[in-house]
Design an enzyme around this catalytic site. Structure first.
Site, PDB file in Angstrom:
ATOM      1  N   HIS A   1       0.877  -1.189   0.000  1.00 42.72           N
ATOM      2  CA  HIS A   1       0.000   0.000   0.000  1.00 42.72           C
ATOM      3  C   HIS A   1       0.905   1.227   0.000  1.00 42.72           C
ATOM      4  O   HIS A   1       1.674   1.426  -0.929  1.00 42.72           O
ATOM      5  CB  HIS A   1      -0.911  -0.124   1.230  1.00 42.72           C
TER       6      HIS A   1
ATOM      7  N   HIS B   1      -1.767  -2.591  -9.691  1.00 39.54           N
ATOM      8  CA  HIS B   1      -2.722  -2.007  -8.768  1.00 39.54           C
ATOM      9  C   HIS B   1      -3.928  -2.920  -8.674  1.00 39.54           C
ATOM     10  O   HIS B   1      -4.309  -3.532  -9.671  1.00 39.54           O
ATOM     11  CB  HIS B   1      -3.168  -0.613  -9.241  1.00 39.54           C
TER      12      HIS B   1
ATOM     13  N   ASP C   1       2.887   5.580  -7.070  1.00 43.41           N
ATOM     14  CA  ASP C   1       4.050   5.557  -6.183  1.00 43.41           C
ATOM     15  C   ASP C   1       5.360   5.435  -6.918  1.00 43.41           C
ATOM     16  O   ASP C   1       6.418   5.763  -6.390  1.00 43.41           O
ATOM     17  CB  ASP C   1       3.902   4.428  -5.163  1.00 43.41           C
TER      18      ASP C   1
HETATM   19  N1  CMC Z   1       5.563  -7.300 -10.230  1.00 45.93           N
HETATM   20  C1  CMC Z   1       5.463  -8.524 -10.823  1.00 45.93           C
HETATM   21  N2  CMC Z   1       4.319  -9.228 -10.891  1.00 45.93           N
HETATM   22  C2  CMC Z   1       3.223  -8.681 -10.336  1.00 45.93           C
HETATM   23  C3  CMC Z   1       3.256  -7.411  -9.709  1.00 45.93           C
HETATM   24  C4  CMC Z   1       4.482  -6.718  -9.679  1.00 45.93           C
HETATM   25  N3  CMC Z   1       4.560  -5.502  -9.107  1.00 45.93           N
HETATM   26  N4  CMC Z   1       2.016  -7.108  -9.240  1.00 45.93           N
HETATM   27  C5  CMC Z   1       1.229  -8.151  -9.551  1.00 45.93           C
HETATM   28  N5  CMC Z   1       1.948  -9.096 -10.219  1.00 45.93           N
HETATM   29  C6  CMC Z   1       1.431 -10.357 -10.795  1.00 45.93           C
HETATM   30  C7  CMC Z   1       1.196 -11.380  -9.694  1.00 45.93           C
HETATM   31  O1  CMC Z   1       2.315 -12.221  -9.525  1.00 45.93           O
HETATM   32  C8  CMC Z   1       0.006 -12.144 -10.234  1.00 45.93           C
HETATM   33  O2  CMC Z   1       0.468 -13.052 -11.215  1.00 45.93           O
HETATM   34  P1  CMC Z   1      -0.287 -14.479 -11.430  1.00 45.93           P
HETATM   35  O3  CMC Z   1      -1.674 -14.134 -11.878  1.00 45.93           O
HETATM   36  O4  CMC Z   1       0.526 -15.151 -12.468  1.00 45.93           O
HETATM   37  O5  CMC Z   1      -0.266 -15.154 -10.107  1.00 45.93           O
HETATM   38  C9  CMC Z   1      -0.815 -11.071 -10.964  1.00 45.93           C
HETATM   39  O6  CMC Z   1       0.150 -10.067 -11.349  1.00 45.93           O
HETATM   40  C10 CMC Z   1      -1.906 -10.432 -10.125  1.00 45.93           C
HETATM   41  O7  CMC Z   1      -1.330 -10.023  -8.878  1.00 45.93           O
HETATM   42  P2  CMC Z   1      -2.144  -9.970  -7.502  1.00 45.93           P
HETATM   43  O8  CMC Z   1      -1.166  -9.992  -6.369  1.00 45.93           O
HETATM   44  O9  CMC Z   1      -3.221 -11.008  -7.514  1.00 45.93           O
HETATM   45  O10 CMC Z   1      -2.815  -8.551  -7.604  1.00 45.93           O
HETATM   46  P3  CMC Z   1      -3.444  -7.732  -6.403  1.00 45.93           P
HETATM   47  O11 CMC Z   1      -4.541  -6.931  -7.000  1.00 45.93           O
HETATM   48  O12 CMC Z   1      -3.790  -8.614  -5.250  1.00 45.93           O
HETATM   49  O13 CMC Z   1      -2.223  -6.790  -5.933  1.00 45.93           O
HETATM   50  C11 CMC Z   1      -0.735  -4.968  -5.737  1.00 45.93           C
HETATM   51  C12 CMC Z   1      -2.092  -5.465  -6.271  1.00 45.93           C
HETATM   52  C13 CMC Z   1      -0.663  -3.447  -5.880  1.00 45.93           C
HETATM   53  C14 CMC Z   1      -0.612  -5.310  -4.241  1.00 45.93           C
HETATM   54  C15 CMC Z   1       0.399  -5.640  -6.561  1.00 45.93           C
HETATM   55  O14 CMC Z   1       0.293  -5.299  -7.931  1.00 45.93           O
HETATM   56  C16 CMC Z   1       1.790  -5.303  -6.028  1.00 45.93           C
HETATM   57  O15 CMC Z   1       2.261  -5.967  -5.088  1.00 45.93           O
HETATM   58  N6  CMC Z   1       2.451  -4.228  -6.595  1.00 45.93           N
HETATM   59  C17 CMC Z   1       3.708  -3.771  -6.077  1.00 45.93           C
HETATM   60  C18 CMC Z   1       3.456  -2.919  -4.843  1.00 45.93           C
HETATM   61  C19 CMC Z   1       2.921  -1.543  -5.202  1.00 45.93           C
HETATM   62  O16 CMC Z   1       3.466  -0.857  -6.091  1.00 45.93           O
HETATM   63  N7  CMC Z   1       1.887  -1.116  -4.455  1.00 45.93           N
HETATM   64  C20 CMC Z   1       1.350   0.262  -4.582  1.00 45.93           C
HETATM   65  C21 CMC Z   1      -0.044   0.315  -5.091  1.00 45.93           C
HETATM   66  S1  CMC Z   1      -0.495   2.015  -5.520  1.00 45.93           S
HETATM   67  C22 CMC Z   1      -0.580   2.827  -4.021  1.00 45.93           C
HETATM   68  C23 CMC Z   1      -1.811   2.547  -3.249  1.00 45.93           C
HETATM   69  O17 CMC Z   1      -2.915   2.823  -3.752  1.00 45.93           O
HETATM   70  O18 CMC Z   1      -1.661   2.071  -2.108  1.00 45.93           O
END
Ligand code: CMC
Length: 430
Positions: A266, A307, A365
């Site tokens: 987050h 995201h 971010d």
């Molecule tokens: N790098 C590589 N792979 C990724 C990433 C990433 N940053 N984010 C998601 N994936 C892949 C993940 O491995 C999964 O692959 P598969 O379907 O093959 O298992 C797929 O994409 C979907 O990921 P998810 O974890 O199910 O997606 P989510 O909606 O639960 O998570 C997130 C969203 C923001 C937590 C995630 O994209 C992440 O960890 N990003 C990096 C951290 C980040 O930049 N966070 C800031 C968000 S913006 C600020 C805010 O609003 O707080």
């Protein structure tokens, strides 16, 4: 409310349950599953992926189209034509202010920027090397011990004063966290300055000489606050609502929001972006890290990409990128090695199949981290700055909930532990 209904067929019982469907102004319809408990059924949705936890009139997001509206106004129009404090007014009161309302609001916020002098002594209880988010959680939570005259949550005026105090004092506390870590004296706010100028003055000024604040940097700072002001029912806002649903006071609820924001998935992502760029260290090592991000066996993720809601692009990132370009130009930083890594990562994410197919775009971010680094803000302060901007969103949601009909938040669970069993005395345990 609509006449639409959803039908849930229970195959074992051979019965159907009718569930009402509600429509919002825009966005998906929602199925009201509240009556399921009377049928001894719960819904199961870990991570709240398909669950609307409340009704709200503050912010609307369409993740597929990359739309973010505050009280109906698009984020890019607000970033272009408004400023942080005007957007705060909009979020808190629901409408854009007239010029008199705006002047009055700015002046009220300015009149609340100082913190109780005794709060200064709190800092001495922390280690100098404490993470500033740890200090923020403690000091913001402690505000309820100082401002007893705005704690009656059933009193609309108390809630309004608590909102003023939080919006006004959060930058002062944030800057104090930084000054404490450097050993420099705390700077009092200077109410002749704008909100973001004042923050930069309290961060970088010293009592020895007048502060010099670049208008470009103050504008970028204001934009960072504005672009983080609210984001609907994210983890920290939902935490504030959940804490508030028990009747906890607003200062305690905002401290809970700060805690939830801290994590790297987050608000901690902006700090994690810079740490990742530092770890990569050189453009030549990017391919190695991109391969790791794609490897399912490796927990590494590219910070600042992806995201939960935006699956097309993050509209805040678009505006933030413009500010990043302006700041880097003003500061003459074009050959920074970390920036070169960031630019290459951005290119890869926009053209590589893995990132395109999973809809992983640079998020807000990614760019805010780059701007904050360029301004000279230490990495450990990045999430604190997110918290400063988001405080108004948290308080607007808390107030919306408290002024409407709400019940204590109490999710249920799918229990997969032991069924009932008899206690075994210690001597008889094998
Ligand atoms: N790098 C590589 N792979 C990724 C990433 C990433 N940053 N984010 C998601 N994936 C892949 C993940 O491995 C999964 O692959 P598969 O379907 O093959 O298992 C797929 O994409 C979907 O990921 P998810 O974890 O199910 O997606 P989510 O909606 O639960 O998570 C997130 C969203 C923001 C937590 C995630 O994209 C992440 O960890 N990003 C990096 C951290 C980040 O930049 N966070 C800031 C968000 S913006 C600020 C805010 O609003 O707080």
């Amino acid at each position: 409310m609509t006449n639409k209904k959803a039908k849930l067929s229970l195959s074992e019982q051979g019965t159907d349950i009718e569930l009402p469907i509600y429509s919002g102004t825009i966005g998906p319809d929602v199925v009201d599953v509240g009556s399921l408990t009377s049928q001894n059924l719960f819904t199961y949705d870990p991570g709240f992926v398909s669950t609307a936890s409340c009704e709200s009139q503050i912010t609307y997001i369409d993740g597929e189209k990359g739309i973010l509206l505050h009280r109906g106004y698009p984020i890019d129009q607000l970033a272009e034509s408004s400023n942080y404090l005007e957007t705060c007014y909009l979020l808190l009161y629901g409408e854009l202010p007239s010029s008199e309302e705006y002047e009055k609001f700015v002046s009220v916020i300015q009149n609340h920027t100082m913190v109780h002098e005794q709060i200064r002594t709190f800092f001495n209880g922390f280690r100098r090397d404490a993470h500033p988010m740890a200090v923020m959680c403690g000091v913001v939570g402690a505000l309820s011990a100082f401002y007893h005259d705005s704690l009656d949550i059933s009193n609309e005026r108390h809630r309004e004063i608590a909102a003023y105090r939080l919006v006004a004092k959060i930058p002062t506390i944030a800057a104090m966290c930084y000054k404490f870590s450097t050993g420099q004296p705390f700077m009092y706010p200077d109410n002749r300055l704008s909100y973001s100028e004042n923050f930069l003055h309290m961060m970088f000024g010293t009592p020895c000489e007048p502060s010099k604040i670049s208008p470009t940097l103050a504008k970028a700072m204001d934009r960072i606050f504005l672009l983080h002001a609210d984001h609907e029912q994210n983890a920290s806002t939902s935490t504030v609502r959940l804490a508030g649903s028990s009747g906890a006071n607003p200062f305690a609820c905002i401290a809970a929001g700060i805690v939830a924001l801290w994590g790297p998935s987050h608000g901690g992502a902006n700090e994690a972006v810079l740490e990742m760029l530092q770890e990569i260290g050189d453009v030549s090592r990017i391919d190695e890290y991109v391969a790791r991000a794609k490897d399912k066996e490796d927990p590494f993720r590219l910070m600042g990409f992806g995201h939960r809601v935006y699956k097309n692009f993050d509209p805040r990132a678009k505006v933030m990128k413009e500010s990043a370009d302006e700041v880097l130009q003003e500061l003459g930083i074009e050959n920074d090695p970390l920036l070169a890594i960031a630019k290459r990562l951005e290119e890869i994410a926009l053209e590589d199949d893995y990132f395109i197919s999973k809809k992983l775009y640079p998020n807000v971010d990614f760019y805010s981290g780059i701007i904050l680094k360029a301004i000279g803000i230490p990495t450990s302060m990045f999430t604190v700055i997110f918290a400063v901007g988001r405080t108004v969103g948290w308080i607007a949601h808390w107030n919306e909930m408290i002024s409407g009909n709400y019940r204590i938040g109490r999710p249920r669970q799918l229990y997969t532990g032991h069924a009932q069993r008899d206690f075994v005395p210690m001597k008889k345990r094998s």
